[in-house]
Design an enzyme around this catalytic site. Structure first.
Site, PDB file in Angstrom:
ATOM      1  N   PHE C  39     -35.223   2.962 -18.491  1.00 44.60           N
ATOM      2  CA  PHE C  39     -34.611   1.847 -19.230  1.00 44.60           C
ATOM      3  C   PHE C  39     -35.684   0.832 -19.588  1.00 44.60           C
ATOM      4  O   PHE C  39     -36.374   0.303 -18.715  1.00 44.60           O
ATOM      5  CB  PHE C  39     -33.497   1.209 -18.390  1.00 44.60           C
ATOM      6  CG  PHE C  39     -32.340   2.137 -18.168  1.00 44.60           C
ATOM      7  CD1 PHE C  39     -32.377   3.099 -17.162  1.00 44.60           C
ATOM      8  CD2 PHE C  39     -31.216   2.084 -18.988  1.00 44.60           C
ATOM      9  CE1 PHE C  39     -31.317   3.976 -16.972  1.00 44.60           C
ATOM     10  CE2 PHE C  39     -30.147   2.955 -18.800  1.00 44.60           C
ATOM     11  CZ  PHE C  39     -30.198   3.902 -17.795  1.00 44.60           C
ATOM     12  N   LEU C  77     -35.885   1.531 -13.965  1.00 44.16           N
ATOM     13  CA  LEU C  77     -35.806   0.270 -14.683  1.00 44.16           C
ATOM     14  C   LEU C  77     -37.217  -0.282 -14.844  1.00 44.16           C
ATOM     15  O   LEU C  77     -37.950  -0.405 -13.864  1.00 44.16           O
ATOM     16  CB  LEU C  77     -34.991  -0.675 -13.798  1.00 44.16           C
ATOM     17  CG  LEU C  77     -34.576  -2.006 -14.339  1.00 44.16           C
ATOM     18  CD1 LEU C  77     -33.643  -1.814 -15.515  1.00 44.16           C
ATOM     19  CD2 LEU C  77     -33.864  -2.780 -13.228  1.00 44.16           C
ATOM     20  N   CYS C  78     -37.617  -0.634 -16.062  1.00 48.22           N
ATOM     21  CA  CYS C  78     -38.932  -1.251 -16.250  1.00 48.22           C
ATOM     22  C   CYS C  78     -38.865  -2.702 -15.748  1.00 48.22           C
ATOM     23  O   CYS C  78     -38.135  -3.526 -16.307  1.00 48.22           O
ATOM     24  CB  CYS C  78     -39.346  -1.221 -17.716  1.00 48.22           C
ATOM     25  SG  CYS C  78     -40.875  -2.154 -18.001  1.00 48.22           S
ATOM     26  N   ALA C  79     -39.654  -2.998 -14.728  1.00 49.31           N
ATOM     27  CA  ALA C  79     -39.567  -4.312 -14.078  1.00 49.31           C
ATOM     28  C   ALA C  79     -39.934  -5.454 -15.028  1.00 49.31           C
ATOM     29  O   ALA C  79     -39.272  -6.495 -15.046  1.00 49.31           O
ATOM     30  CB  ALA C  79     -40.481  -4.345 -12.853  1.00 49.31           C
ATOM     31  N   ALA C  82     -37.248  -6.047 -17.483  1.00 48.28           N
ATOM     32  CA  ALA C  82     -36.057  -6.547 -16.785  1.00 48.28           C
ATOM     33  C   ALA C  82     -36.186  -8.036 -16.456  1.00 48.28           C
ATOM     34  O   ALA C  82     -35.241  -8.800 -16.663  1.00 48.28           O
ATOM     35  CB  ALA C  82     -35.816  -5.727 -15.521  1.00 48.28           C
TER      36      ALA C  82
END
Lengths: 97, 120, 127, 127, 97, 120
Positions: C39, C77-79, C82
């Site tokens: 994501f 999840l791409c930190a 995010a």
């Protein structure tokens, strides 16, 4: 090398289909998906038919139907499962969104 | 096992959206992992390459300056679509060196050689 | 066996996400090995547990949880993406704490994970 | 006196928001009476206190707080748009509670507030 | 009735400038702002000059400069404060984004 | 004091983004507050009006069905740009009644009569 092109936008308002057309080669497969379904009635589709066979132009069936778009008989209507299969029958994928 | 080679097709103008920066971040990560990555610029994406830009005037950190680090990351395959330049009446002046201008047909041939193609 | 990686960049409020989920569901039903879903950009909003869509509309976030539980689908999840979009990437806060708004079905990752997925998969599809 | 209402629909991660804020700052400096700023669609992300942009990048969310404090600028958040985008519109949670991720500079409103602003302002500008 | 048009998108990739052009009338003012600055070099600007005086086409100065766009001498470069003034010198505003 | 009259210019296709629904919500609120609101459809926005659509096939709650409530909300001024229809080879068949097709010049004149114009 065949590429699978997923066109998700309408050429009436953006350049995605034109740019796809610029890199399209004869063995490629073009999928009209999401708002890409509006391209069924765009003039650029005629140019595309001169590059790839009409058999290589397909549309996600329920995406066209939801948008009230008439699908010409020579364009195949496919399901999501068909799209998954095509993903592995071609060498790579470009999503035009 | 041979590493996959990634192509990133850049299609958005640099400043109003985050696409250009998001694409750059991916290119640099692939570079730092010593994975092959080629950059392609088409459509509005060619505006990422033109000279005399200055994102600081938009109160931005200007990520285009980082393009000069491509060589450091061994990112050497950079292609721009000739037709996209012509449509926008742009010359072959760019803010980085070693950009290859290719007519659409050759641009397409290079692009399709890649195992994975992402478009931003 | 065919290995697939999927990148999601559309937010849950968009119907484009329904298309992505239908594609993933079709692939799973066909026994395709989905090595991971990554994501990125607005796609990270799929991991936001505070997203509250009216109950008579499509529940994209809940769909991912179902797929994760049923098929052990890895969700990354791409930190960086995010934290720019209001997900609480604070390492002092545990994912199961009341203060975190990240659904615990999602693994907080970096773009390095995308390198891994791309290397490992036979095909990468972006939605 | 000229009365202005502004509608913000771009997210804080976009440079389009910088344009909106510069426009609002210019109007305030010219003594324009800004009757309210209404945040709609992706604009609601400006009220998300969890949004964490790297410190060397533009801090749109902090800018709104400064403008609010300095000029008593009314900031209205569309509740429906906000809850779809992960803002915690739970009436049992107070805005100053640790569990709320809505900056307390923002008033949670409905589209009815937009009707009021439109009626009251001489000009409405959308960004 | 003069309308203030804020064009935030490039006509090379989307229809905003064309649609603006469709509803433009002679007293209107057109502002090129954000990616709208790329329209300085678009052919459609010639059509627009046939509808409104070139004095009524303006560009946000630092937006064009940031994008490396050359501004022809006959097109006025304005600040955000100028834009605020224009907002009240016209009757209504349309944002093309 | 006279109430302001709002025009909403709809420019996006109905399903892939939330713009159409977001615009509709504003129209209905203005209607329910008995504030004048006129609806304009131009460009891709005209796809919001064509017949035989069915958002349920996209797993959506089909907000286009709510267009039939416009009369109930006293929303009676609905205009569509003739040129936008022609560009898309669309006929004058719509899924709601009383849509006024206007050539761009008249469409513009109607639009500009409004105090406030929002575009979605």
């Amino acid at each position: 090398m065949a590429t699978l092109h997923l066109v998700r936008k309408s050429a009436f308002n953006s350049q995605e289909l034109l740019q796809c057309c610029q890199v399209l080669t004869s063995l490629d497969i073009l999928i009209l998906i999401d708002d890409g379904c509006y391209n069924l009635n765009h003039d650029l589709l005629a140019d595309i038919k001169e590059i790839i066979s009409v058999k290589h132009i397909k549309v996600i069936k329920h995406h066209a139907a939801a948008r009230g778009q008439y699908v010409p008989k020579d364009i195949e209507r496919i399901s999501m499962s068909d799209l998954v299969s095509l993903t592995f029958e071609t060498e790579n994928v470009i999503t035009w969104q | 096992m041979a590493n996959k080679v990634l192509a990133i097709l850049n299609s958005k103008a640099p400043y109003s959206s985050t696409f250009g920066k998001d694409s750059l971040d991916i290119a640099l990560i692939f570079g730092s992992y010593e994975q092959g990555v080629s950059l392609f610029f088409q459509g509005e994406g060619v505006f990422q390459l033109i000279p005399n830009q200055d994102g600081q005037q938009l109160s931005m950190k200007d990520y285009l300056k980082t393009f000069s680090a491509f060589e450091f990351y061994d990112i050497e395959d950079i292609y721009v679509c000739l037709e996209s330049l012509q449509e926008r009446k742009l010359s072959n002046a760019f803010h980085i060196e070693k950009v290859n201008i290719l007519p659409a047909k050759e641009f397409a041939a290079k692009l399709k050689q890649h195992d994975c193609i992402l478009r931003f | 066996m065919n290995k697939l990686a999927v990148i999601i960049t559309s937010p849950p409020s968009s119907n484009l996400s329904v298309t992505a989920i239908e594609y993933v569901e079709a692939a799973l039903a066909m026994q395709i090995d989905i090595v991971g879903v990554f994501f990125y950009q607005d796609g990270v909003m799929h991991a936001n547990s505070y997203v509250d869509i009216p109950s008579d509309e499509y529940q994209a976030n809940a769909k991912w949880l179902t797929l994760k539980n049923k098929f052990k689908l890895p969700l990354h999840l791409c930190a960086t993406a995010a934290s720019k979009r209001g997900l609480c990437i604070d390492e002092t806060i545990k994912p199961d704490s009341q203060l975190s708004n990240i659904d615990n079905a999602f693994a907080v990752s970096g773009l390095g994970e995308l390198v891994e997925l791309t290397n490992y998969a036979d095909r990468v599809v972006q939605f």
